[in-house]
Scaffold this active site. Structure first.
Site, PDB file in Angstrom:
ATOM      1  N   GLY A  68       0.802  -1.210   0.000  1.00  0.00           N
ATOM      2  CA  GLY A  68       0.000   0.000   0.000  1.00  0.00           C
ATOM      3  C   GLY A  68       0.838   1.264   0.000  1.00  0.00           C
ATOM      4  CG  ASN A 116      -6.208   2.809   3.897  1.00  0.00           C
ATOM      5  OD1 ASN A 116      -6.654   2.479   2.782  1.00  0.00           O
ATOM      6  ND2 ASN A 116      -5.724   1.918   4.757  1.00  0.00           N
ATOM      7  NE  ARG A 117     -13.567   7.624   2.720  1.00  0.00           N
ATOM      8  CZ  ARG A 117     -13.704   8.350   3.836  1.00  0.00           C
ATOM      9  NH1 ARG A 117     -13.626   7.755   5.018  1.00  0.00           N
ATOM     10  NH2 ARG A 117     -13.903   9.642   3.758  1.00  0.00           N
ATOM     11  N   GLY A 119      -9.097   2.169  -1.646  1.00  0.00           N
ATOM     12  CA  GLY A 119      -9.873   1.444  -2.654  1.00  0.00           C
ATOM     13  C   GLY A 119      -9.040   0.947  -3.824  1.00  0.00           C
ATOM     14  CG  PHE A 120      -7.503  -2.625  -4.143  1.00  0.00           C
ATOM     15  CD1 PHE A 120      -6.814  -2.563  -2.956  1.00  0.00           C
ATOM     16  CD2 PHE A 120      -8.165  -3.816  -4.467  1.00  0.00           C
ATOM     17  CE1 PHE A 120      -6.785  -3.649  -2.070  1.00  0.00           C
ATOM     18  CE2 PHE A 120      -8.140  -4.904  -3.604  1.00  0.00           C
ATOM     19  CZ  PHE A 120      -7.460  -4.818  -2.404  1.00  0.00           C
ATOM     20  CG  ASN A 147      -0.908  -7.083  -1.610  1.00  0.00           C
ATOM     21  OD1 ASN A 147      -2.008  -7.099  -2.139  1.00  0.00           O
ATOM     22  ND2 ASN A 147      -0.743  -7.122  -0.297  1.00  0.00           N
ATOM     23  CB  SER A 183      -8.423  -4.352   1.058  1.00  0.00           C
ATOM     24  OG  SER A 183      -8.920  -3.033   1.012  1.00  0.00           O
ATOM     25  CG  ASN A 185     -10.657   0.597   2.319  1.00  0.00           C
ATOM     26  OD1 ASN A 185     -11.520   0.875   3.137  1.00  0.00           O
ATOM     27  ND2 ASN A 185      -9.369   0.597   2.608  1.00  0.00           N
ATOM     28  CB  THR A 186     -12.352  -3.782  -2.830  1.00  0.00           C
ATOM     29  OG1 THR A 186     -11.237  -2.984  -3.239  1.00  0.00           O
ATOM     30  CG2 THR A 186     -13.022  -4.375  -4.068  1.00  0.00           C
ATOM     31  CE  LYS A 221      -1.785  -6.943   4.526  1.00  0.00           C
ATOM     32  NZ  LYS A 221      -1.040  -5.792   4.012  1.00  0.00           N
ATOM     33  CG  ASN A 250      -5.307  -5.530   4.922  1.00  0.00           C
ATOM     34  OD1 ASN A 250      -5.177  -4.316   5.084  1.00  0.00           O
ATOM     35  ND2 ASN A 250      -5.344  -6.074   3.722  1.00  0.00           N
ATOM     36  CB  THR A 251      -6.551  -1.786   7.899  1.00  0.00           C
ATOM     37  OG1 THR A 251      -7.372  -2.137   6.780  1.00  0.00           O
ATOM     38  CG2 THR A 251      -5.290  -1.122   7.400  1.00  0.00           C
ATOM     39  CE1 TYR A 323       1.333   3.835   4.909  1.00  0.00           C
ATOM     40  CE2 TYR A 323       0.802   2.062   3.412  1.00  0.00           C
ATOM     41  CZ  TYR A 323       0.865   3.400   3.705  1.00  0.00           C
ATOM     42  OH  TYR A 323       0.461   4.317   2.766  1.00  0.00           O
TER      43      TYR A 323
HETATM   44  C1  LIG Z   1      -2.771   4.158   3.407  1.00  0.00           C
HETATM   45  C2  LIG Z   1      -2.714   2.657   3.467  1.00  0.00           C
HETATM   46  C3  LIG Z   1      -2.881   1.918   2.314  1.00  0.00           C
HETATM   47  C4  LIG Z   1      -2.819   0.517   2.354  1.00  0.00           C
HETATM   48  N1  LIG Z   1      -2.966  -0.194   1.199  1.00  0.00           N
HETATM   49  C5  LIG Z   1      -2.870  -1.549   1.240  1.00  0.00           C
HETATM   50  C6  LIG Z   1      -2.976  -2.311   0.057  1.00  0.00           C
HETATM   51  O1  LIG Z   1      -3.124  -1.771  -1.044  1.00  0.00           O
HETATM   52  N2  LIG Z   1      -2.888  -3.660   0.154  1.00  0.00           N
HETATM   53  C7  LIG Z   1      -2.698  -4.299   1.358  1.00  0.00           C
HETATM   54  O2  LIG Z   1      -2.601  -5.529   1.377  1.00  0.00           O
HETATM   55  N3  LIG Z   1      -2.577  -3.598   2.494  1.00  0.00           N
HETATM   56  C8  LIG Z   1      -2.653  -2.248   2.465  1.00  0.00           C
HETATM   57  N4  LIG Z   1      -2.531  -1.537   3.621  1.00  0.00           N
HETATM   58  C9  LIG Z   1      -2.372  -2.272   4.900  1.00  0.00           C
HETATM   59  C10 LIG Z   1      -0.915  -2.387   5.330  1.00  0.00           C
HETATM   60  O3  LIG Z   1      -0.161  -3.091   4.394  1.00  0.00           O
HETATM   61  C11 LIG Z   1      -0.825  -3.078   6.710  1.00  0.00           C
HETATM   62  O4  LIG Z   1      -1.274  -4.405   6.586  1.00  0.00           O
HETATM   63  C12 LIG Z   1      -1.663  -2.373   7.767  1.00  0.00           C
HETATM   64  O5  LIG Z   1      -1.598  -0.973   7.622  1.00  0.00           O
HETATM   65  C13 LIG Z   1      -1.188  -2.733   9.183  1.00  0.00           C
HETATM   66  O6  LIG Z   1       0.147  -2.355   9.392  1.00  0.00           O
HETATM   67  P1  LIG Z   1       0.572  -0.975  10.123  1.00  0.00           P
HETATM   68  O7  LIG Z   1      -0.181  -0.914  11.408  1.00  0.00           O
HETATM   69  O8  LIG Z   1       2.065  -1.077  10.274  1.00  0.00           O
HETATM   70  O9  LIG Z   1       0.186   0.122   9.209  1.00  0.00           O
HETATM   71  C14 LIG Z   1      -2.584  -0.147   3.601  1.00  0.00           C
HETATM   72  C15 LIG Z   1      -2.396   0.619   4.763  1.00  0.00           C
HETATM   73  C16 LIG Z   1      -2.459   1.998   4.715  1.00  0.00           C
HETATM   74  C17 LIG Z   1      -2.249   2.784   5.988  1.00  0.00           C
END
Ligand SMILES: Cc1cc2nc3c(=O)[nH]c(=O)nc-3n(C[C@H](O)[C@H](O)[C@H](O)COP(=O)(O)O)c2cc1C
Length: 342
Positions: A68, A116-117, A119-120, A147, A183, A185-186, A221, A250-251, A323
């Site tokens: 991400g 975050n949202r 949305g890929f 990914n 995710s 957001n989709t 994931k 993930n989140t 992240y």
């Molecule tokens: C802005 C943002 C965008 C993200 N986009 C993706 C994504 O496209 N694909 C994905 O698998 N995880 C995505 N994540 C999730 C992170 O890879 C990670 O799994 C999650 O944020 C938890 O880790 P952290 O607490 O260190 O941020 C995103 C996270 C953030 C904050």
């Protein structure tokens, strides 16, 4: 240094700051005389005791950049110079897509968190594959995870075709794959974490993988919001499909115990950072203990300090990713974690 610029960065829109910072970083790496050396001198830390061999890949250190952050693989060299042992690009989808309307990324400084949202939003798999092909020729040693996800418009019944397309396009240019079905957001994506659809996607990808001759590790994931019985299903699915491992997590959709204002808390999307630290570690521990360490786990979620990273390794993770901690603590965090592993 980061402590000085952070208050300034935090005054502006998070997504704009993100683009501004990665572009400057890239400029320093590629154009500033001795910029590359400067970054490496300040941030890079290597020691033979940090290397890890996981799912057949030798990692220079166990700290990776989570998906991400560099969705289109545009900043891999510069990010690598900051000391990450591996970089996960994406989530990428077969066709380019703009993602959700702005604003779609929010800082919750009181909670050291992000919602975050996105949305890929990404430029599509063909653009990413072309970029990675050039990069791999130049830097065959940088370990890259791909990914992969599905386009918003693709119905869940046809989702496996999107995953197959991304898998085929990226096969030659990534070191491992991550199937992202977690995710928030989709719309409907997380339904693909159910046993039936998930087994379809993973067995099809693993069959494709075996046809290729040289197999690439495929990881799944998962969301932190799964129940223990859903986690039991995940273990069964990983073992049945014979994929290489899991990325947890993930989140989250959970908003419990946050200090931030109601308005911020109620922004829709996935929450990451500090509030996720313990839950993602719990998920790692559950998977590791319940499966009897049957497969490697990459631990991610709320790593803001060396202690947080150590806790994930202790719970059963072989590698970790950052992240939000990278945003809140700055690039020095990678070196601090590396040093704590010696
Ligand atoms: C802005 C943002 C965008 C993200 N986009 C993706 C994504 O496209 N694909 C994905 O698998 N995880 C995505 N994540 C999730 C992170 O890879 C990670 O799994 C999650 O944020 C938890 O880790 P952290 O607490 O260190 O941020 C995103 C996270 C953030 C904050």
């Amino acid at each position: 240094m980061y402590n000085i610029v952070k208050p300034l960065f935090f005054k502006f829109d998070p997504e704009q700051v993100h683009h501004f910072v990665v572009k400057r970083l890239n400029w320093v790496y590629h154009h500033l005389p001795f910029g590359k050396q400067l970054l490496k001198l300040n941030y890079h830390f290597s020691d033979p005791s940090l290397t890890r061999e996981v799912f057949g890949i030798k990692f220079p250190n166990p700290i990776g950049l989570a998906a991400g952050f560099d969705k289109n693989g545009e900043y891999i060299e510069a990010l690598s110079a900051l000391g990450f042992g591996f970089i996960e690009v994406g989530t990428v989808t077969p066709l380019p897509q703009p993602g959700n309307d702005l604003p779609r990324m929010f800082r919750l400084p009181q909670d050291e968190a992000i919602i975050n949202r996105m949305g890929f939003n990404n430029k599509g798999v063909d653009t990413l594959a072309a970029r990675l092909r050039t990069l791999k020729q130049k830097h065959p040693n940088i370990i890259i995870g791909g990914n992969i996800g599905k386009n918003k418009a693709t119905p869940n019944e046809e989702a496996y075709l999107d995953y197959e397309k991304c898998f085929n396009r990226l096969f030659e240019v990534v070191d491992y794959f991550v199937v992202n079905v977690s995710s928030p957001n989709t719309p409907g994506l997380r339904e693909l974490q159910e046993k039936g659809p998930l087994l379809t996607i993973l067995t099809k990808l693993q069959a494709l993988n075996l046809e290729k001759g040289s197999v690439k590790p495929i990881l799944l994931k998962i969301a932190p919001d799964l129940t223990n019985s859903q986690l039991d299903d995940i273990i069964e699915i990983v073992l049945t499909s014979k994929i290489a491992g899991v990325i947890a997590t993930n989140t989250t959709l959970n908003r419990a115990d946050l200090k931030s204002s109601e308005t911020l808390k109620n922004e829709s999307g996935g929450l990451s950072g500090r509030p996720l630290t313990n839950r993602s570690t719990e998920v790692i521990r559950y998977l590791s203990e319940k499966s009897n360490k049957a497969f490697p786990i990459i631990g991610v979620g709320g790593i803001h300090s060396p202690q947080d990273a150590q806790a994930k390794i202790k719970a059963g993770a072989s590698l970790v990713q950052l992240y939000s901690g990278f945003i809140y603590e700055g690039p020095g965090l990678i070196k601090r974690i590396c040093k704590s592993f010696i």
